[in-house]
Scaffold this motif. Structure first.
Motif, PDB file in Angstrom:
ATOM      1  N   ILE A 104       0.854  -1.180   0.000  1.00 57.97           N
ATOM      2  CA  ILE A 104       0.000   0.000   0.000  1.00 57.97           C
ATOM      3  C   ILE A 104       0.896   1.238   0.000  1.00 57.97           C
ATOM      4  O   ILE A 104       1.748   1.389   0.878  1.00 57.97           O
ATOM      5  CB  ILE A 104      -0.920   0.015   1.233  1.00 57.97           C
ATOM      6  N   ARG A 114      -4.823   4.239   5.273  1.00 49.93           N
ATOM      7  CA  ARG A 114      -5.327   3.985   3.917  1.00 49.93           C
ATOM      8  C   ARG A 114      -6.383   2.876   3.943  1.00 49.93           C
ATOM      9  O   ARG A 114      -6.236   1.849   3.289  1.00 49.93           O
ATOM     10  CB  ARG A 114      -4.167   3.564   3.001  1.00 49.93           C
ATOM     11  N   GLN A 169      -7.878   1.728   0.402  1.00 48.16           N
ATOM     12  CA  GLN A 169      -6.935   0.981  -0.426  1.00 48.16           C
ATOM     13  C   GLN A 169      -6.703  -0.424   0.120  1.00 48.16           C
ATOM     14  O   GLN A 169      -6.625  -1.393  -0.637  1.00 48.16           O
ATOM     15  CB  GLN A 169      -5.604   1.730  -0.538  1.00 48.16           C
TER      16      GLN A 169
END
Length: 270
Positions: free
Chosen positions: A243, A254, A257
């Motif tokens: 990531i 995140r 994601q």
């Protein structure tokens, strides 16, 4: 094994105490996910996601990821015995003890099959839960796996965590982690620390026969790139995802994601 009735809370996640093998923890879920113990909890068309925290912390630093995954599939988080204000066990627990607790607690809750998603030491717990109940664990996600072969001493592991919190994490993730450390307390943290350090992650992972995703933030000093790649190659159906612009607690910084990577993995390996 028993399940306590859910307690009313103002938090986004609802919770219930769960007991297995004389140990007590907590399970959490969002509206739209079947409550544990309900007949519908184990009848989902696709496996549920089970989020497992690491040493000293709780479900709280997984909450953003929980919300992302719960939007598309039943999702449950666990607060394990001794952590997050749950009762402290009367003895040191092995990683195998925690894995057995997770599998037994989920069975008591009527939850299965599932995708186990562990973070940091939670990776070790997830591996053992999958080995304990292989018929229920359909896939395995290992986020920020420990202990990296470059950090096999407490001093090196501590330095990697310090650098991560200083250079890579947000103020909110640091607050969640360190306030959970305070709730856990030093006695239980240092009781379980040698257990984490001694666990043979590579050897135990080699016994897993389901698809495995290793996931790390590309700036994670705790779970290095070489170590994570090597783990993804231990199993026949292993893959690695990094990531971008994230450290060890990538799921907090995140979450979308990370959730996208987990969903893509789960769908591709179905």
């Amino acid at each position: 094994m028993r399940i306590a009735l859910p307690r009313a809370r103002k938090e986004p996640l609802r919770s219930a105490d769960v007991e297995a093998d004389g140990l007590q923890g907590r399970i959490l879920w969002a509206d739209g996910t079947p409550a544990p113990g309900m007949e519908s909890a184990g009848s989902q068309a696709a496996p549920a996601y089970i989020l497992i925290h690491g040493i000293g912390v709780s479900h709280r630093y997984l909450r953003r990821l929980h919300n992302e995954l719960a939007a598309v599939a039943p999702t449950y988080s666990l607060d394990l015995p001794g952590f997050a204000g749950t009762p402290k066990p009367g003895r040191q627990l092995s990683v195998e003890d925690y894995g057995a607790f997770i599998a037994q607690a989920l069975k008591a809750c009527g939850i299965g099959p599932y995708v186990l998603v562990g973070h940091s030491m939670g990776v070790q717990f997830a591996i053992e839960a999958a080995l304990y109940a292989p018929e229920q664990a359909r896939r395995l996600v290992l986020m920020g796996p420990v202990v990296d072969s470059e950090h096999r001493s407490v001093r090196r592991q501590g330095l990697a965590l310090f650098l991560d919190s200083l250079l890579r994490e947000s103020a909110s993730s640091n607050w969640l982690v360190f306030s959970d450390y305070f709730r856990c307390g030093p006695r239980w943290y240092f009781t379980e620390l040698p257990v984490m350090m001694a666990y043979p992650t590579e050897l135990r992972l080699a016994g897993i026969n389901v698809p495995v995703l290793v996931l790390r933030g590309d700036h994670d000093p705790v779970a290095g790139a070489d170590w994570s790649l090597r783990l993804s190659q231990v199993v026949q159906q292993g893959s690695l995802v990094e990531i971008g612009r994230a450290g060890h607690v990538a799921q907090h910084l995140r979450p979308r994601q990370v959730a996208d990577a987990i969903r893509s993995f789960a769908e591709a390996s179905a």
